[in-house]
Structures are given as structure tokens and as C-alpha cells.
Design a protein around this motif. Sequence first.
Motif, mmCIF file in Angstrom:
data_model
loop_
_atom_site.group_PDB
_atom_site.id
_atom_site.type_symbol
_atom_site.label_atom_id
_atom_site.label_comp_id
_atom_site.label_asym_id
_atom_site.label_seq_id
_atom_site.Cartn_x
_atom_site.Cartn_y
_atom_site.Cartn_z
ATOM 1 N N LEU A 111 0.883 -0.993 -0.010
ATOM 2 C CA LEU A 111 -0.003 0.044 0.058
ATOM 3 C C LEU A 111 0.802 1.091 0.091
ATOM 4 N N VAL A 112 0.714 2.081 -1.167
ATOM 5 C CA VAL A 112 1.502 3.351 -1.122
ATOM 6 C C VAL A 112 0.465 4.433 -0.796
ATOM 7 N N LEU A 113 0.649 5.213 0.253
ATOM 8 C CA LEU A 113 -0.063 6.384 0.499
ATOM 9 C C LEU A 113 0.867 7.848 0.377
ATOM 10 N N ASP A 114 -0.050 8.682 -0.281
ATOM 11 C CA ASP A 114 0.350 10.092 -0.201
ATOM 12 C C ASP A 114 0.039 10.458 1.426
ATOM 13 N N PHE A 115 1.082 11.392 1.907
ATOM 14 C CA PHE A 115 0.856 12.064 3.094
ATOM 15 C C PHE A 115 -0.081 13.292 3.099
ATOM 16 N N ASN A 116 0.033 14.403 2.799
ATOM 17 C CA ASN A 116 -0.847 15.597 3.010
ATOM 18 C C ASN A 116 -1.739 15.559 2.199
ATOM 19 N N GLY A 117 -3.049 15.609 2.520
ATOM 20 C CA GLY A 117 -4.326 15.807 1.912
ATOM 21 C C GLY A 117 -4.899 14.363 1.711
ATOM 22 N N PRO A 133 7.602 -4.647 -5.887
ATOM 23 C CA PRO A 133 6.770 -5.907 -6.718
ATOM 24 C C PRO A 133 5.443 -5.552 -6.841
ATOM 25 N N PRO A 134 4.839 -6.438 -7.778
ATOM 26 C CA PRO A 134 3.338 -6.083 -8.235
ATOM 27 C C PRO A 134 2.589 -6.310 -7.029
ATOM 28 N N GLY A 135 1.288 -5.985 -7.123
ATOM 29 C CA GLY A 135 0.287 -6.202 -6.060
ATOM 30 C C GLY A 135 0.343 -4.863 -5.361
ATOM 31 N N VAL A 136 -0.098 -3.754 -6.098
ATOM 32 C CA VAL A 136 0.241 -2.405 -5.149
ATOM 33 C C VAL A 136 -1.478 -1.785 -5.107
ATOM 34 N N ALA A 137 -1.660 -0.977 -4.076
ATOM 35 C CA ALA A 137 -2.801 -0.307 -3.941
ATOM 36 C C ALA A 137 -2.244 1.177 -3.636
ATOM 37 N N VAL A 138 -2.974 1.972 -4.118
ATOM 38 C CA VAL A 138 -2.301 3.558 -3.644
ATOM 39 C C VAL A 138 -3.513 4.317 -3.299
ATOM 40 N N MET A 139 -3.433 5.355 -2.463
ATOM 41 C CA MET A 139 -4.291 6.165 -1.959
ATOM 42 C C MET A 139 -3.582 7.807 -2.164
ATOM 43 N N GLY A 140 -4.286 8.584 -2.775
ATOM 44 C CA GLY A 140 -3.888 10.171 -2.854
ATOM 45 C C GLY A 140 -5.090 10.933 -3.297
ATOM 46 N N ASN A 141 -4.474 12.253 -3.364
ATOM 47 C CA ASN A 141 -5.444 13.182 -3.869
ATOM 48 C C ASN A 141 -4.905 14.359 -4.647
#
Length: 154
Positions: A16-22, A89-97
Amino acid sequence: MLLRIPGQEDIHINHLVLDFNGTIALDGLLLPSVKERLIELARMIKIYVLTADSNGSATRECEGLPVDLHVIGTDNQREEKCSFIRMIPPGVAVMGNGVNDELMFHQADLSIAIMGKEGCATATLMASHIVVKEAFDGLDLLLMHQRLIPTLRK
């Protein structure tokens, strides 16, 4: 984490890759209810936080959390985030804005746009698989991934 969505191929989420601010923070401060969800998710998947750290608070706010914090440069943020997704590696979820999240959304297996108090860049919104109001809603979708079925099934 295995996501079985009717009408789609299974989605394996390992990162899981997350943006921080926002996304998980507002004005440089971690949002309430995010910490406990990150701790729970970290038992199942590897979590990364990518940020330009414009408020200078990411290190402090992420201290003690089971996340790998990566501070990116102020130039070419879109490309840096996209390159980061390609390196893991493959299998990535991301969250951001932000608009700087758009390219990584195109690379991810599952991309969740966060509206939040800052809103969401239109390009990132259009590149997302799903849109939620707040970060904890997106994290809950991964913790209780049966909630993804009604939204994503074909």
C-alpha cells in the motif's frame, strides 16, 4: 491480501502506497483514526508513505508507525511517485488526492482517490478505481475488502 471481485481477475495486494498531505494527513498532522488502521493493515501488507513533506512534519507524524516513509523531491513529483510504484513488486494499492498522484494511480493494481478537506485533483480522480470521502474510508475498504465488491464488480 486477495481481493475477489466478481467479473474481474483476482487482485493480489501486497503493498500500500499512501500520499501524506491531503490523504492521511491534513495541514501536516496525521488524521484521527488513521494510526490504528495502519497498524492493523501492516499485519497483512507492506505500507509506504510518499511525500514531498511540504509541512516538514511527516517524519514526526509517522514515527512509531509500521510504514516506510520516503520523502521525495520538490521537482518531478509525479514521475518520482510513478517510478517508486514501478520499483516495488506487483500487487500495489495506492491512495492519494493530488495531481502528483495521477501517474502512480495508472501504475497501481488498485487506486483509491481521497476527497478529504483538500479535495482531489480531477486527473487523479479520473485515474482512480474508486473514490472515498476520507482516508479512513479507503483504509477500511482494504481491511474489510468485501465492501469493494458492490463498487467494483462488473
